[in-house]
Structures are given as C-alpha cells and as structure tokens.
Design a protein around this motif. Structure first.
Motif, mmCIF file in Angstrom:
data_model
loop_
_atom_site.group_PDB
_atom_site.id
_atom_site.type_symbol
_atom_site.label_atom_id
_atom_site.label_comp_id
_atom_site.label_asym_id
_atom_site.label_seq_id
_atom_site.Cartn_x
_atom_site.Cartn_y
_atom_site.Cartn_z
ATOM 1 N N LYS A 250 4.509 -5.785 5.842
ATOM 2 C CA LYS A 250 5.606 -4.829 5.708
ATOM 3 C C LYS A 250 5.087 -3.520 5.118
ATOM 4 O O LYS A 250 5.424 -2.434 5.606
ATOM 5 N N ASP A 251 4.283 -3.608 4.079
ATOM 6 C CA ASP A 251 3.677 -2.407 3.508
ATOM 7 C C ASP A 251 2.846 -1.688 4.561
ATOM 8 O O ASP A 251 2.873 -0.461 4.664
ATOM 9 N N PHE A 252 2.098 -2.462 5.326
ATOM 10 C CA PHE A 252 1.225 -1.878 6.344
ATOM 11 C C PHE A 252 2.044 -1.139 7.397
ATOM 12 O O PHE A 252 1.697 -0.025 7.812
ATOM 13 N N GLU A 253 3.125 -1.745 7.828
ATOM 14 C CA GLU A 253 3.999 -1.116 8.825
ATOM 15 C C GLU A 253 4.545 0.218 8.317
ATOM 16 O O GLU A 253 4.522 1.231 9.038
ATOM 17 N N GLU A 257 3.799 4.012 9.858
ATOM 18 C CA GLU A 257 4.880 4.872 10.349
ATOM 19 C C GLU A 257 4.901 6.211 9.617
ATOM 20 O O GLU A 257 5.059 7.267 10.237
ATOM 21 N N GLN A 258 4.711 6.179 8.310
ATOM 22 C CA GLN A 258 4.784 7.416 7.521
ATOM 23 C C GLN A 258 3.557 8.310 7.708
ATOM 24 O O GLN A 258 3.621 9.514 7.441
ATOM 25 N N SER A 259 2.456 7.745 8.172
ATOM 26 C CA SER A 259 1.207 8.522 8.289
ATOM 27 C C SER A 259 0.872 8.908 9.721
ATOM 28 O O SER A 259 -0.173 9.524 9.960
ATOM 29 N N LYS A 260 1.735 8.593 10.677
ATOM 30 C CA LYS A 260 1.349 8.715 12.094
ATOM 31 C C LYS A 260 1.064 10.151 12.533
ATOM 32 O O LYS A 260 0.305 10.364 13.480
ATOM 33 N N ASP A 261 1.652 11.151 11.892
ATOM 34 C CA ASP A 261 1.408 12.544 12.279
ATOM 35 C C ASP A 261 0.697 13.318 11.174
ATOM 36 O O ASP A 261 0.760 14.546 11.122
ATOM 37 N N ASP A 285 -1.862 5.240 17.345
ATOM 38 C CA ASP A 285 -3.180 5.740 17.730
ATOM 39 C C ASP A 285 -4.092 5.966 16.534
ATOM 40 O O ASP A 285 -5.322 5.947 16.677
ATOM 41 N N HIS A 286 -3.511 6.206 15.379
ATOM 42 C CA HIS A 286 -4.354 6.503 14.214
ATOM 43 C C HIS A 286 -4.780 5.234 13.463
ATOM 44 O O HIS A 286 -5.448 5.314 12.437
ATOM 45 N N PHE A 287 -4.406 4.068 13.999
ATOM 46 C CA PHE A 287 -4.888 2.792 13.462
ATOM 47 C C PHE A 287 -6.206 2.502 14.169
ATOM 48 O O PHE A 287 -6.231 2.153 15.337
ATOM 49 N N LYS A 288 -7.317 2.625 13.439
ATOM 50 C CA LYS A 288 -8.633 2.677 14.063
ATOM 51 C C LYS A 288 -9.403 1.367 14.084
ATOM 52 O O LYS A 288 -10.389 1.245 14.815
ATOM 53 N N GLY A 289 -9.017 0.389 13.268
ATOM 54 C CA GLY A 289 -9.772 -0.865 13.271
ATOM 55 C C GLY A 289 -10.043 -1.357 11.862
ATOM 56 O O GLY A 289 -9.303 -1.037 10.926
ATOM 57 N N ASP A 346 16.897 -1.173 -2.101
ATOM 58 C CA ASP A 346 17.637 -1.894 -1.070
ATOM 59 C C ASP A 346 17.816 -1.021 0.172
ATOM 60 O O ASP A 346 18.394 0.059 0.122
ATOM 61 N N GLY A 347 17.294 -1.497 1.286
ATOM 62 C CA GLY A 347 17.470 -0.790 2.550
ATOM 63 C C GLY A 347 16.550 0.396 2.750
ATOM 64 O O GLY A 347 16.616 1.060 3.785
ATOM 65 N N ASN A 348 15.673 0.674 1.784
ATOM 66 C CA ASN A 348 14.790 1.836 1.881
ATOM 67 C C ASN A 348 13.341 1.402 2.063
ATOM 68 O O ASN A 348 12.972 0.258 1.782
ATOM 69 N N GLN A 349 12.524 2.324 2.528
ATOM 70 C CA GLN A 349 11.096 2.086 2.618
ATOM 71 C C GLN A 349 10.422 2.458 1.299
ATOM 72 O O GLN A 349 10.971 3.204 0.490
ATOM 73 N N LYS A 350 9.214 1.940 1.096
ATOM 74 C CA LYS A 350 8.382 2.455 0.021
ATOM 75 C C LYS A 350 7.952 3.869 0.394
ATOM 76 O O LYS A 350 7.854 4.214 1.578
ATOM 77 N N ASP A 351 7.672 4.677 -0.608
ATOM 78 C CA ASP A 351 7.281 6.058 -0.370
ATOM 79 C C ASP A 351 5.768 6.190 -0.528
ATOM 80 O O ASP A 351 5.236 6.181 -1.637
ATOM 81 N N PHE A 352 5.069 6.311 0.599
ATOM 82 C CA PHE A 352 3.620 6.425 0.583
ATOM 83 C C PHE A 352 3.143 7.876 0.695
ATOM 84 O O PHE A 352 1.964 8.123 0.960
ATOM 85 N N SER A 353 4.035 8.836 0.513
ATOM 86 C CA SER A 353 3.688 10.246 0.744
ATOM 87 C C SER A 353 2.581 10.733 -0.190
ATOM 88 O O SER A 353 1.687 11.484 0.246
ATOM 89 N N GLU A 354 2.601 10.337 -1.455
ATOM 90 C CA GLU A 354 1.548 10.786 -2.377
ATOM 91 C C GLU A 354 0.184 10.260 -1.937
ATOM 92 O O GLU A 354 -0.815 10.983 -1.947
ATOM 93 N N LEU A 355 0.140 9.008 -1.533
ATOM 94 C CA LEU A 355 -1.104 8.401 -1.046
ATOM 95 C C LEU A 355 -1.612 9.145 0.186
ATOM 96 O O LEU A 355 -2.812 9.463 0.294
ATOM 97 N N ILE A 356 -0.724 9.438 1.113
ATOM 98 C CA ILE A 356 -1.111 10.094 2.360
ATOM 99 C C ILE A 356 -1.642 11.502 2.093
ATOM 100 O O ILE A 356 -2.673 11.920 2.633
#
Length: 553
Positions: A250-253, A257-261, A285-289, A346-356
C-alpha cells in the motif's frame, strides 16, 4: 542483566542478547521499552476480549494491537521516543475500553485486575517499569513454559505484521484479530500446562495460514496476481531515485502514484523486489526495477544508491552517518534521526511529498550490477504452468523440488545456502520466497523444459503460495499425504515472520523440515525434542551430508 532478547536467529551465542545492546544494534533501553510495549498490548487485549464477547469492541483497537506487535519485530523500530508514544497510545486505548466496560456493567470499579491490565506510568518511568516487573521473556516459571510462550508470542508478531499489511488494503478478519489478543493473554496464563501451550502453538500455525491467505487475497485483489517477470537489476537512467525497502505494498502504491510526474525513479530493495511481479505496478514508467540485495547489505548499497530511501517495514540496519539524512521511515518503523512519514488518516493517502522533493536533490544511483532476474511464481502463475510441471515430474525431468524459503542474514554460515543451491542436481527445482532468495537468485542455474530452476513466489508471506502449490500437486497426483510429494524443505530463518511461516507449515502437516543456520535459541531442549519427534525438524549440518540425505529421502 540490562536486557534479554532471543527472538531472532542472531541471538548472542545462540542463547540471547543480554548486555547493553543486541546484535541487531538496539540498545538495552530500546529492548526494555519494546518488552513494555508488548506488556501494554496484553492489557489492551485483556479488556478488548471482554468487549468482543459483548459486541462493543472498537475496531480501531485492532490497529493499535497490530502496530504494537509489529513495532517490536527485529530491526523494525529503534526509536525510543516512537516506542514510548505507542505505549502511551496503548495505555490510553486500554483505559478507554475499561471505562466502556464499566459503563456497561461488565466489570466493577474496584475489580482485582492483573498487573498488565492495571499498571500506570509516565515516559520517564517506562524502562524502570519494564525491569521492575520483568515483563519480558524471562518472566515465565520454567524454561519449557518460557519456550512455548516465546513460540506463541513470536508467531503472533509475525501474524500481526501480515494482518497489518492486509488491513492497510481494507482486508481483515475479526477472528484473526481476536486470536492475536487471546494469544497475548495465553503468554501470561500461569494455569496453562505445557501440553495446553503446545496445542496452542499449533493453533497459532492454523491462524498463520489464515492470515497469509488473507494477505494473499488483499494483494491479488488490489494489484492482480503476480506473473512471471524479468526484473532489471541495473541502473538505466540518469535521473535521481527513491529506493523502497520493507514489505508494505500500500505504501509502495501511494508513493508510485504521487511520484509519477516528479522526474524521480523508483527502485525496490530486498523484500520489496516482488512488487515488480504485480501487474498494477507495471504501468508506472518510472518504476525501474530492483537495486541491490538482501537487507543486511544496505550499508554499502544505500551509500552507492545516492538517493532517498524509504523503509515501509523492517529490516533497518543502524546506518552510516554519510547517508543517514536521506532515510525515511513510515508505519511501525523508526530510527533516531530518520524522518518519519505519519500514518494515513481515514480515507486519505500518506503524504510522501517531502520525500519526493528531497529525492530530487540527489544524483542518480551508481551502477552496482547489470542484467535481470526472473520471478513472479506465486500460486496462480505456477498453476498456469501445472501441466508443464506435472509432465516434467512424470517424465523424470524434474526429480525433486526444494523449498528454500525464509530469511537471509549476515552470518558467514549462510553461505551454506548458496553452496547448497549450486550443488543441487540439474533435475531439481528451487521453490523460494522471502529474502533468502538472494543467496541464489542471481546464480545461473538454468531451466528445465522452459521452467526456471529457481521459482520465486515473492515475499516471506508468499510462502503461503508455496503451500498452495504443494496442496495442488498433492491433489493432481492423488496422494493422501503432502509429505509423499517429491518436495524437500531446507528453510532459513531470521526473525518472527519466519516463525509464523514455520508454524503454518507444521499446521499443514509438513514434516522433516531442515531449519537453519541454527535452531532458534528460544527452543528449550524439551520443546526442541517435541518438534524433532513429532515433526522431524532438524538443523543443517554440511552441504554434502544434507544434500545426500534429502536427495535419497
């Protein structure tokens, strides 16, 4: 004695870590706080079992208990402040349930309660409380009882990890959560005999099967069935990257999604490798392996990766200073000085913006290897290959399967598994899951009639897939006993998720499992004797001797 911990395969002298720090790197203070966190969860379980019986339990309690157990798994959380916060949260939840039960007249105000259901304290007294009450593993009346309680507790920890992953995807079963609570109370029940505890250990294995089946359903419903996949292990981009370790899909998904662009690439590490096998993730596409190997090599591999790293779960190795400022944790994980991404509301995603955003400031990863590896052989994919597999077995092209699932680790003795894989005859196939695969998944072992000789089902929880495959083959060959199949078990263990996998296999009736590189330190001689006599469990010796026995079994 400052601490005592024998829950992992690296337990000092194969007895237990009992000094100022564990082999894993956790301090005695951290170890004692983790013991107190488990003790606190027992208090939550005490009252919530009553609430469940009367249909008034708060479902949010399940996450508190699962997170409390998951936090104490080896190499998951080294952050004392984080652990103390979880203790406080547990105490608050315990008192909430208690008050509700009092309002309902289900317990009395001055009712005599066990200490784990009544103690109170503040952050500055938590470690003192742990030492004062001996709330850890040495609290049992004798070594056999302590050993059986340890089997239950460590199985529950592994079960909680898998249940939490499923819960993150919206899948849960109340009977699994109730059993975890019941198991916590069993470890405090001085009235239970050794025979009763032994029966409960086997029941724990039953729920281990259930929780892995639940997680399999959650993962495949959300992301599709893993499929045979060629995974790139090199770096074919000049863009910065984020390296994701752990187990939580779930974290990975959400990160994908948040980093795709964002202009940042995503790579998996260690137990996240199987994310490459799921159809839903292949559209990014940005998932490289995959980058690197098993968890214990992270010091050199995180350094060469150059970019940001996210731990979704264990296994954390105390870091080098030169990359510490680019490591993030989330969920049950934590380490002093690492940035922590809060849980989702509840019902929200984690916010990975700082990491990105942080990842954008680093150079691209340094190439450490080239090529690809093949995986994705969970039960659905293997079922699609069933005709080929059956024909190969009937024709003699495949003489035996070897289940070499489980964990990898730092000990030199684990070279045994690489050597064992290399020495296997060419008419044998390895079935694997977990990070143990890194001992042989990059060897050039070839294939048999188009079937790779290493079939990787996925993460440690995907050992369930190997059991499903075995049961399917038993059905196809019309056998009465799973042990009549041409399958041998040579399993490596390290931490508590491997314990629940082992108990699950025992519940399914699998016998003659070879377990290494050492038998668990928490098995007393008498308990070990029961496992040997009833299930044929044995330790590894040397490659030549073990291979000779298993090939001629």
């Amino acid at each position: 004695m400052s601490m005592f911990c024998n829950q992992c395969q690296e337990a000092l002298r194969n007895v237990g870590c009992d000094a100022m720090a564990g082999v894993c790197g956790k301090t005695s203070e951290t170890a004692n706080l983790q013991d107190l966190l488990i003790y606190t969860m027992k208090g939550v379980a005490y009252f919530n079992q009553i609430a469940r019986q009367h249909g008034i339990n708060d479902p949010k309690t399940d996450r508190v208990v699962l997170d409390g157990l998951f936090t104490t798994i080896t190499n998951a959380n080294f952050d004392d402040e984080s652990i103390m916060t979880k203790i406080e949260k547990g105490l608050t939840k315990r008192e909430e349930i208690k008050r509700q039960l009092m309002v309902e007249g289900l317990i009395q105000k001055h009712q005599l309660l066990p200490d784990y259901a009544s103690w109170s304290g503040h952050r500055h007294t938590f470690e003192e409380k742990s030492e004062e009450k001996r709330v850890g593993l040495l609290a049992g009346p004798n070594e056999d009882i302590r050993s059986l309680r340890s089997l239950v507790l460590f199985g529950l920890k592994g079960m909680a990890a898998y249940a939490e992953h499923a819960l993150n995807l919206g899948f849960e079963k109340s009977d699994i959560n109730a059993f975890i609570e019941r198991g916590l109370l069993v470890t405090e029940d001085d009235e239970m005999t050794g025979e009763e505890l032994t029966a409960f250990v086997l029941e724990t294995g039953k729920y281990g099967v259930d929780v892995m089946a639940l997680l399999d359903e959650a993962n495949t419903t959300r992301y599709g069935h893993p499929e045979m996949t060629e995974v790139q292990i090199g770096v074919n981009s000049d863009r910065p990257g984020i390296l994701v370790s752990g187990h939580d899909l779930k974290d990975f998904e959400e990160l994908l999604e948040q980093s795709k662009d964002s202009g940042v690439d995503i790579y998996t590490h260690s137990e996240m490798l199987p994310a490459n096998y799921y159809p839903a993730f292949k559209r990014y596409d940005h998932f490289k392996g995959n980058y690197g190997n098993a968890w214990w090599k992270q010091k050199e591999e995180f350094e060469s990766f150059n970019g940001a790293v996210l731990f979704t779960t264990n296994c954390i190795v105390p870091p080098k200073a030169n990359y510490m400022d680019r490591i993030y944790t989330t969920g049950s994980t934590g380490y002093p000085g690492f940035k922590h991404i809060p849980d989702r509301g509840d019902g929200n995603q984690k916010d990975f913006s700082e990491l990105i955003e942080h990842a954008k400031t680093f150079p691209a990863p340094t190439q450490i290897e080239e090529g690809s590896i093949v995986g994705g052989f969970a039960h659905n994919q293997v079922t699609q290959l069933a005709d080929q597999v059956v024909d190969a077995v009937k024709s003699g092209a495949i003489r035996k399967f070897f289940v070499m699932a489980g964990c990898d680790g730092r000990m030199k003795s684990r070279d045994y598994y690489t050597e064992f894989a290399q020495e296997l005859p060419n008419d044998t196939v390895i079935l694997t899951a977990g990070c143990a695969k890194y001992r042989y998944n990059k060897l050039q072992l070839g294939e048999i009639g188009g079937i790779p000789r290493v079939l990787d089902a996925g993460q440690c929880n995907d050992s369930y897939s190997l059991a499903v495959v075995a049961m399917k083959l038993k059905e196809i060959f019309e056998l009465n006993d799973i042990n009549e199949l041409p399958i041998e078990y040579n399993i490596a263990w390290y931490e508590q998720k491997a314990v629940i996998v082992l108990l699950a296999l025992l519940h399914l009736g699998v016998k003659d499992i070879k377990l290494g590189p050492t038998l668990p330190a928490f098995l007393s001689p008498n308990v070990a004797k029961v496992l040997v006599e009833n299930f044929g469990i044995s330790g590894m010796t040397d490659v030549e001797s073990d291979l000779n026995v298993m090939m001629n079994a």
